[in-house]
Design a protein around this motif. Structure first.
Motif, mmCIF file in Angstrom:
data_model
loop_
_atom_site.group_PDB
_atom_site.id
_atom_site.type_symbol
_atom_site.label_atom_id
_atom_site.label_comp_id
_atom_site.label_asym_id
_atom_site.label_seq_id
_atom_site.Cartn_x
_atom_site.Cartn_y
_atom_site.Cartn_z
ATOM 1 N N LYS A 1 0.811 -1.219 0.000
ATOM 2 C CA LYS A 1 0.000 0.000 0.000
ATOM 3 C C LYS A 1 0.848 1.276 0.000
ATOM 4 O O LYS A 1 0.346 2.351 -0.289
ATOM 5 C CB LYS A 1 -1.017 0.002 1.138
ATOM 6 C CG LYS A 1 -0.478 -0.082 2.521
ATOM 7 C CD LYS A 1 -1.636 -0.224 3.507
ATOM 8 C CE LYS A 1 -1.144 -0.682 4.860
ATOM 9 N NZ LYS A 1 -2.236 -0.872 5.790
ATOM 10 N N LEU A 2 2.160 1.141 0.252
ATOM 11 C CA LEU A 2 3.042 2.298 0.130
ATOM 12 C C LEU A 2 3.121 2.736 -1.333
ATOM 13 O O LEU A 2 3.175 3.925 -1.636
ATOM 14 C CB LEU A 2 4.439 1.985 0.672
ATOM 15 C CG LEU A 2 5.409 3.161 0.677
ATOM 16 C CD1 LEU A 2 4.941 4.259 1.639
ATOM 17 C CD2 LEU A 2 6.804 2.690 1.056
ATOM 18 N N GLU A 3 3.104 1.755 -2.228
ATOM 19 C CA GLU A 3 3.108 2.088 -3.653
ATOM 20 C C GLU A 3 1.825 2.856 -4.009
ATOM 21 O O GLU A 3 1.854 3.807 -4.787
ATOM 22 C CB GLU A 3 3.236 0.818 -4.498
ATOM 23 C CG GLU A 3 3.551 1.101 -5.937
ATOM 24 C CD GLU A 3 4.059 -0.127 -6.685
ATOM 25 O OE1 GLU A 3 4.789 0.069 -7.655
ATOM 26 O OE2 GLU A 3 3.727 -1.269 -6.295
ATOM 27 N N ARG A 4 0.720 2.477 -3.404
ATOM 28 C CA ARG A 4 -0.539 3.206 -3.616
ATOM 29 C C ARG A 4 -0.401 4.647 -3.119
ATOM 30 O O ARG A 4 -0.832 5.582 -3.780
ATOM 31 C CB ARG A 4 -1.694 2.511 -2.894
ATOM 32 C CG ARG A 4 -3.013 3.229 -3.066
ATOM 33 C CD ARG A 4 -4.188 2.383 -2.552
ATOM 34 N NE ARG A 4 -5.415 3.098 -2.781
ATOM 35 C CZ ARG A 4 -6.063 3.782 -1.840
ATOM 36 N NH1 ARG A 4 -5.618 3.808 -0.593
ATOM 37 N NH2 ARG A 4 -7.171 4.423 -2.129
ATOM 38 N N LEU A 5 0.213 4.821 -1.960
ATOM 39 C CA LEU A 5 0.433 6.160 -1.408
ATOM 40 C C LEU A 5 1.215 7.021 -2.398
ATOM 41 O O LEU A 5 0.798 8.139 -2.712
ATOM 42 C CB LEU A 5 1.194 6.089 -0.082
ATOM 43 C CG LEU A 5 1.677 7.455 0.409
ATOM 44 C CD1 LEU A 5 0.685 8.057 1.377
ATOM 45 C CD2 LEU A 5 3.039 7.343 1.031
ATOM 46 N N THR B 1 1.887 11.143 -6.577
ATOM 47 C CA THR B 1 2.288 11.451 -7.948
ATOM 48 C C THR B 1 1.111 11.987 -8.752
ATOM 49 O O THR B 1 1.262 12.944 -9.524
ATOM 50 C CB THR B 1 2.896 10.204 -8.626
ATOM 51 O OG1 THR B 1 4.019 9.775 -7.847
ATOM 52 C CG2 THR B 1 3.342 10.504 -10.047
ATOM 53 N N GLU B 2 -0.060 11.407 -8.568
ATOM 54 C CA GLU B 2 -1.249 11.920 -9.257
ATOM 55 C C GLU B 2 -1.525 13.364 -8.849
ATOM 56 O O GLU B 2 -1.830 14.208 -9.706
ATOM 57 C CB GLU B 2 -2.466 11.048 -8.955
ATOM 58 C CG GLU B 2 -2.443 9.712 -9.651
ATOM 59 C CD GLU B 2 -3.547 8.762 -9.194
ATOM 60 O OE1 GLU B 2 -3.700 7.719 -9.850
ATOM 61 O OE2 GLU B 2 -4.251 9.056 -8.198
ATOM 62 N N ILE C 1 0.864 20.137 -11.799
ATOM 63 C CA ILE C 1 1.621 20.520 -12.997
ATOM 64 C C ILE C 1 0.666 20.841 -14.135
ATOM 65 O O ILE C 1 0.819 21.841 -14.846
ATOM 66 C CB ILE C 1 2.610 19.406 -13.399
ATOM 67 C CG1 ILE C 1 3.735 19.304 -12.367
ATOM 68 C CG2 ILE C 1 3.175 19.655 -14.804
ATOM 69 C CD1 ILE C 1 4.583 18.053 -12.514
ATOM 70 N N GLN C 2 -0.340 20.003 -14.313
ATOM 71 C CA GLN C 2 -1.314 20.232 -15.380
ATOM 72 C C GLN C 2 -2.063 21.545 -15.144
ATOM 73 O O GLN C 2 -2.268 22.324 -16.069
ATOM 74 C CB GLN C 2 -2.299 19.066 -15.454
ATOM 75 C CG GLN C 2 -3.269 19.181 -16.604
ATOM 76 C CD GLN C 2 -4.171 17.957 -16.704
ATOM 77 O OE1 GLN C 2 -4.234 17.137 -15.800
ATOM 78 N NE2 GLN C 2 -4.874 17.854 -17.801
#
Length: 189
Positions: free
Chosen positions: A120-124, A129-130, A136-137
């Protein structure tokens, strides 16, 4: 420090105390003096930095030799040169402390190992990042289409205490306006 990290992480994904302990064990602490660099253009970025206290900027030098500031990073933000970090290629930008800054650092290899042991760290980091990509967008699609004056006032509204922490010429660079015009705007606000 550990409590600050726990509060931050749990804003996005809930972690157990043992998971927090494991994540925290892979973080190292560093104080970055004002004006020191944590990354210079041309170096390969092998770390992500979590700002406990302080202020950093990311910038590059354009073909005319001018600094172009692309990001300011404040407390409770992660900062890295994403392309260099992901692809392990030389960075196209530099990251420098604008004030004495305390950071927690995680090495790319340690982060990759944590993704395996705590999925779930990858999900974090996907969520982080999103959010970064949205910012940025927004800057590219909305912010830079605003009139210069509106960009300045929007920045003040979004980050009211930020303006006092950053030299005027750097704010002008970030807003893509001249320092002289920024000075005029500040007089009218």
């Amino acid at each position: 420090m550990k409590e600050q990290v726990k509060t931050y992480l749990n804003r996005y994904v809930l972690f157990s105390d043992s998971e927090i302990d494991e994540i925290y064990s892979k973080l190292s602490y560093k104080t970055v003096p004002k004006k020191d660099f944590i990354l210079r253009e041309g170096q390969v970025c092998k770390k992500k930095y979590f700002i406990l206290n302080g202020l950093l900027r990311s910038f590059y030098i354009d073909s005319k030799g001018n600094e172009k500031i692309t990001q300011f990073a404040l407390e409770n933000w992660w900062v890295t040169d994403m392309e260099s970090f992901i692809n392990q290629t030389p960075a196209l930008s530099s990251i420098q402390a604008l004030e004495k800054t305390e950071v927690l650092i995680i090495d790319k290899i340690d982060l990759e190992n944590l993704y395996v042991s705590i999925p779930k760290l990858e999900r974090l980091f996907r969520i982080i990042t999103e959010n970064m990509l949205i910012a940025i967008q927004r800057r590219n699609n909305v912010y830079l289409q605003m009139k210069s004056k509106d960009r300045y006032f929007d920045l003040i509204k979004q980050l009211p205490n930020f303006i006092q922490r950053v030299p005027q010429y750097m704010i002008a660079s970030y807003l893509e306006i001249t320092p002289e015009y920024l000075s005029e705007l500040r007089k009218t606000s």
